[in-house]
Design a protein around this motif. Structure first.
Motif, mmCIF file in Angstrom:
data_model
loop_
_atom_site.group_PDB
_atom_site.id
_atom_site.type_symbol
_atom_site.label_atom_id
_atom_site.label_comp_id
_atom_site.label_asym_id
_atom_site.label_seq_id
_atom_site.Cartn_x
_atom_site.Cartn_y
_atom_site.Cartn_z
ATOM 1 N N LYS A 2 0.919 -1.277 0.010
ATOM 2 C CA LYS A 2 0.002 0.173 -0.072
ATOM 3 C C LYS A 2 0.790 1.059 0.035
ATOM 4 N N GLN A 3 2.191 1.168 -0.520
ATOM 5 C CA GLN A 3 3.021 2.585 -0.512
ATOM 6 C C GLN A 3 3.123 2.543 -2.263
ATOM 7 N N VAL A 4 2.601 3.643 -2.420
ATOM 8 C CA VAL A 4 2.869 4.076 -3.785
ATOM 9 C C VAL A 4 3.429 5.332 -4.040
ATOM 10 N N LEU A 5 4.241 5.427 -5.184
ATOM 11 C CA LEU A 5 4.892 6.678 -5.614
ATOM 12 C C LEU A 5 4.234 7.224 -6.451
ATOM 13 N N ARG A 6 3.789 8.614 -6.576
ATOM 14 C CA ARG A 6 2.782 9.412 -7.330
ATOM 15 C C ARG A 6 3.719 10.454 -8.026
ATOM 16 N N PHE A 7 3.628 10.464 -9.386
ATOM 17 C CA PHE A 7 4.345 11.428 -10.293
ATOM 18 C C PHE A 7 3.071 12.050 -10.980
ATOM 19 N N TYR A 8 3.362 13.435 -11.347
ATOM 20 C CA TYR A 8 2.758 14.112 -12.274
ATOM 21 C C TYR A 8 3.395 14.453 -13.522
ATOM 22 N N ALA A 9 2.992 14.112 -14.736
ATOM 23 C CA ALA A 9 3.782 14.234 -15.835
ATOM 24 C C ALA A 9 2.871 14.783 -17.049
ATOM 25 N N ILE A 10 3.598 15.160 -18.091
ATOM 26 C CA ILE A 10 2.780 15.650 -19.183
ATOM 27 C C ILE A 10 3.362 15.036 -20.459
ATOM 28 N N TRP A 11 2.559 14.867 -21.320
ATOM 29 C CA TRP A 11 2.833 14.520 -22.757
ATOM 30 C C TRP A 11 2.583 15.567 -23.736
ATOM 31 N N ASP A 12 3.781 16.045 -24.290
ATOM 32 C CA ASP A 12 3.772 16.958 -25.390
ATOM 33 C C ASP A 12 3.746 16.279 -26.423
ATOM 34 N N ASP A 13 2.557 16.681 -27.429
ATOM 35 C CA ASP A 13 2.334 16.078 -28.768
ATOM 36 C C ASP A 13 2.301 17.106 -29.593
ATOM 37 N N THR A 14 2.513 18.564 -29.135
ATOM 38 C CA THR A 14 2.119 19.684 -30.050
ATOM 39 C C THR A 14 2.837 19.853 -31.444
ATOM 40 N N ASP A 15 4.049 18.950 -31.579
ATOM 41 C CA ASP A 15 4.947 19.215 -32.653
ATOM 42 C C ASP A 15 4.255 18.502 -33.968
ATOM 43 N N SER A 16 3.274 17.427 -33.676
ATOM 44 C CA SER A 16 2.421 16.664 -34.636
ATOM 45 C C SER A 16 1.276 17.453 -34.951
ATOM 46 N N MET A 17 0.504 16.943 -35.918
ATOM 47 C CA MET A 17 -0.575 17.756 -36.522
ATOM 48 C C MET A 17 -1.669 17.361 -35.682
ATOM 49 N N TYR A 18 -2.547 18.348 -35.316
ATOM 50 C CA TYR A 18 -3.707 18.197 -34.368
ATOM 51 C C TYR A 18 -3.079 17.712 -32.821
ATOM 52 N N GLY A 19 -1.761 17.838 -32.558
ATOM 53 C CA GLY A 19 -1.261 17.436 -31.346
ATOM 54 C C GLY A 19 -1.661 18.248 -30.343
ATOM 55 N N GLU A 20 -1.682 17.849 -28.978
ATOM 56 C CA GLU A 20 -1.976 18.609 -27.966
ATOM 57 C C GLU A 20 -0.856 18.227 -26.792
ATOM 58 N N CYS A 21 -0.984 19.236 -25.543
ATOM 59 C CA CYS A 21 -0.362 18.803 -24.464
ATOM 60 C C CYS A 21 -1.205 18.393 -23.367
#
Length: 544
Positions: free
Chosen positions: A144-163
Motif C-alpha cells: 500500500k505504498q505508492v509513488l505518485r508522479f505528475y507528468a505531461i505528454w507534449d505532442d504539439t509538434d505533430s498535426m492536431y497534437g496537444e499537451c
C-alpha cells in the motif's frame, strides 16, 4: 355526581339521587414523593371525594396475611437434591498453593532437557533455491505504498497534437507502473481512466527480444535485461513509455520523503510546465494603394466582412451643418488656369473637404464639382501615419496642396472669421490676423478702381440695381429670415448653386414671391445655362 346512599337499590334511573352538596369531581392524586423518590399509592377516595369501600384492608387482616406461608398458593416446597460427590483429585485440580496446608516447598528448579524435544526444535531442511531478493519481504514492507508522479505528454509538434497531463503510479510492493489519465470537465474526451494498466515496464530488452510479439505474449525475465525501478522516475527528467515521452514535473509529499530516505535526493522542486502565450503578433497593414481613405482600406485587413470606421458621433452632432468656405485660386503655369476660381468647403463634422469651381461663361472650362467630399492628406506625410488638413491650415494666403495641385486661399466669409475668433486656440495669431485684416478691407468702401470696373460691366450694374430694388420692395416680407441657411442645407458641396427644381421648392417653402415681376427678373439674371441658379446673388436681395 350521582350517588346511591341507600343500599340494596339497583343503580337505575329513578332509584339514584344526586348529592347537591358535592362540588369537586376530580380524581384523587395517586403519585407522591418521599425523600426525593416517586412513590405510587393506592387511591382511598373516588370521584367526588367518596371513600372507596373496596381494596381497603384492616391492620389485623394485613398482619394475618403477612404471617401466612405461601403454602396455600404454591403448595408444599420441594426438597433440593443432594449435592453430587466430587472426588479429591477433581476438587483440588489445578490448586498448587500448598502453603495454605502448612507445607513448605523448596525453590523451583530447572527441568531436565528432553533430547527428543530439543531435536524437534531445529528447523526443517528447505529444498528451494534461495533468490537474491526476498519478494515476500518487499510485499510485506511496501504494501500500500505508492509513488505518485505528475507528468505531461507534449505532442504539439505533430498535426492536431496537444499537451496532456497524466498521473504515474509506481507500486513499491511489486515494482509495477500504472498511468492514469487526467480528465477535465467538458474536455470532450471519452472517460477512460487508464492509459496503461498496472504492469512491469521493461527498460532494456535482450538483443533477440526486440522483435518479441509484446502485444500477444507477456514479457518475462528472459526477454528483459533491466526493468524500470523507482530510481528511474525523477522529477525534471523524461521517460519513454509505449512510444510516448512523458516529462515528470512534480510528485506528492510521500514520494519526496521516500527519495530523501532511500536515495538521499532532497531537491525535487516542482517545474512549471505552463506554456506562456507568445506575444501578440503586430498586425502590419499593407501599403496604401491610393483608393479611398486609409481608414476605409484598413478595415479590409481587420475582418473578412469590413465594417465602416467608427465615427465621432458627439463631434458630428455638435458641428452638424457647420461649413467653412474659402475662395482659392489654382497655382499653375498654364495661362488659362490663372483666372480660375475654386470654392473650398471644409465640413467640421467629418473633417472632409469638397472643391467646387463656379462656371464662367465663355471661359472654355466646364465648371462644377472639382472634388467630392474626402479627407485631404498633407504633403510629406507618411502613408502609415497620414496627417489630414484641418481648420487651422486655412487662412488668407495659405497654400493647400490637393493631390498634386496647389491652391492659394484668397477670400473667406464672415462665418469663418466668427468661428476663428470663437476658437482662437486652434489658430496661430498670424492666421487669425490675416483673416481679420481681409474682412476689414471688404467692409471698407469700394475703391475707385473697383467702381470703374463696375462701370465697365453693365451686367453687374444692372444686377446690383435690381437687387437694391427688390430689397426696397420686400424689406418687410417675412421670407427673408434664414433664407441663406435654407439654401446652404441643400448645397452639400457649398458651390453656391442649386438645381432649378430644388430652388423653386425652397422658395415655395419660404413663401418667396416668385411670381413677382422683379423676382422673376432676378431669377433670370441668377440662372445658369446648366439648369442651376446662383443663390448667392439671389439671397442678397432678401438681406438687410
Amino acid at each position: 355526581m350521582v350517588s346511591n346512599p341507600v343500599h340494596g337499590l339497583p343503580l337505575l334511573p329513578g332509584t339514584s339521587f344526586k348529592d347537591s352538596t358535592k362540588t369537586a369531581f376530580h380524581r384523587s392524586q395517586t403519585l407522591g414523593y418521599r425523600n426525593g423518590y416517586a412513590i405510587v399509592r393506592r387511591p382511598t377516595v373516588g370521584i367526588g371525594g367518596d371513600r372507596l369501600q373496596f381494596n381497603q384492608l384492616s391492620q389485623a387482616v394485613l398482619d394475618e396475611l403477612a404471617s401466612k406461608a405461601p403454602v396455600l398458593t404454591y403448595g408444599q416446597p420441594k426438597q433440593a437434591p443432594p449435592a453430587d460427590f466430587i472426588p479429591a483429585h477433581v476438587a483440588f485440580d489445578k490448586k498448587v498453593f500448598l502453603e495454605s496446608q502448612g507445607i513448605e516447598l523448596n525453590p523451583p528448579e530447572k527441568m531436565a532437557l528432553d533430547p527428543y524435544t530439543e531435536l524437534r526444535k531445529q528447523p526443517l531442511r528447505k529444498y528451494v533455491t534461495p533468490s537474491d531478493f526476498d519478494q515476500l519481504k518487499q510485499f510485506l514492507t511496501f504494501d500500500k505504498q505508492v509513488l505518485r508522479f505528475y507528468a505531461i505528454w507534449d505532442d504539439t509538434d505533430s498535426m492536431y497534437g496537444e499537451c496532456r497531463t497524466y498521473i504515474i503510479h509506481y507500486y513499491l510492493m511489486d515494482d509495477t507502473v500504472e498511468i492514469r489519465e487526467v480528465h477535465e470537465r467538458n474536455d470532450g474526451r471519452d472517460p477512460f481512466p487508464l492509459l496503461m494498466n498496472r504492469q512491469r515496464m521493461p527498460k532494456v530488452l535482450v538483443e533477440n527480444a526486440k522483435n518479441f510479439p509484446q502485444c500477444v505474449l507477456e514479457i518475462s525475465d528472459q526477454e528483459v535485461l533491466e526493468w524500470y525501478t523507482a530510481k528511474d522516475f525523477i522529477v525534471g527528467k523524461s521517460l519513454t513509455v509505449l512510444g510516448r515521452t512523458f516529462f515528470i514535473y512534480d510528485c506528492d509529499p510521500f514520494t519526496r520523503r521516500y527519495y530523501k530516505e532511500k536515495f538521499g535526493i532532497t531537491d525535487l522542486p516542482r517545474i512549471d510546465v505552463n506554456k506562456q502565450e507568445p506575444p501578440p503578433v503586430k498586425q502590419e497593414l499593407p501599403p496604401y494603394n491610393g483608393f479611398g481613405l486609409v481608414e476605409d482600406s484598413a478595415q479590409n485587413c481587420f475582418a473578412l466582412i469590413p465594417k465602416a470606421p467608427k465615427k465621432d458621433v458627439i463631434k458630428m452632432l455638435v458641428n452638424d451643418n457647420k461649413v467653412l468656405r474659402y475662395l482659392a485660386a489654382l497655382e499653375s503655369p498654364i495661362p488659362e488656369d490663372k483666372d480660375r476660381r475654386f470654392v473650398f468647403s471644409y465640413f467640421l463634422a467629418t473633417d472632409m473637404i469638397s472643391i467646387f469651381e463656379p462656371p464662367v461663361r465663355n471661359s472654355g472650362i466646364i465648371g462644377g464639382k472639382y472634388l467630392g467630399r474626402t479627407k485631404v492628406v498633407k504633403p510629406y506625410s507618411t502613408v502609415d501615419n497620414p496627417i489630414y488638413y484641418g481648420p487651422s491650415d486655412f487662412f488668407i494666403g495659405a497654400v493647400i496642396e490637393v493631390f498634386g495641385h496647389r491652391f492659394i486661399i484668397l477670400d473667406t466669409d464672415e462665418y469663418v472669421l466668427k468661428y476663428m475668433e470663437s476658437n482662437a486656440a486652434q489658430y496661430s495669431p498670424e492666421a487669425l490676423a490675416s483673416v481679420q485684416k481681409h474682412v476689414r478691407k471688404l467692409e471698407a468702401p469700394a475703391s475707385e478702381s473697383e467702381s470703374k470696373q463696375t462701370e465697365k460691366d453693365p451686367g453687374v450694374q444692372e444686377l446690383e440695381a435690381l437687387i437694391d430694388t427688390v430689397q426696397n420692395q420686400l424689406k418687410d416680407h417675412s421670407c427673408k429670415d434664414n433664407i441663406r441657411e435654407a439654401f446652404q442645407i441643400y448645397d452639400k458641396e457649398a458651390s453656391g448653386y442649386v438645381d432649378r427644381d430644388m430652388f423653386f421648392k425652397i422658395c415655395e417653402s419660404l413663401n418667396v414671391p416668385v411670381d413677382d415681376s422683379l423676382v422673376k427678373e432676378l431669377i433670370r439674371m441668377c440662372s445658369h445655362g446648366e439648369g442651376k441658379i446662383n443663390y448667392y446673388n439671389f439671397v442678397r436681395a432678401f438681406s438687410n
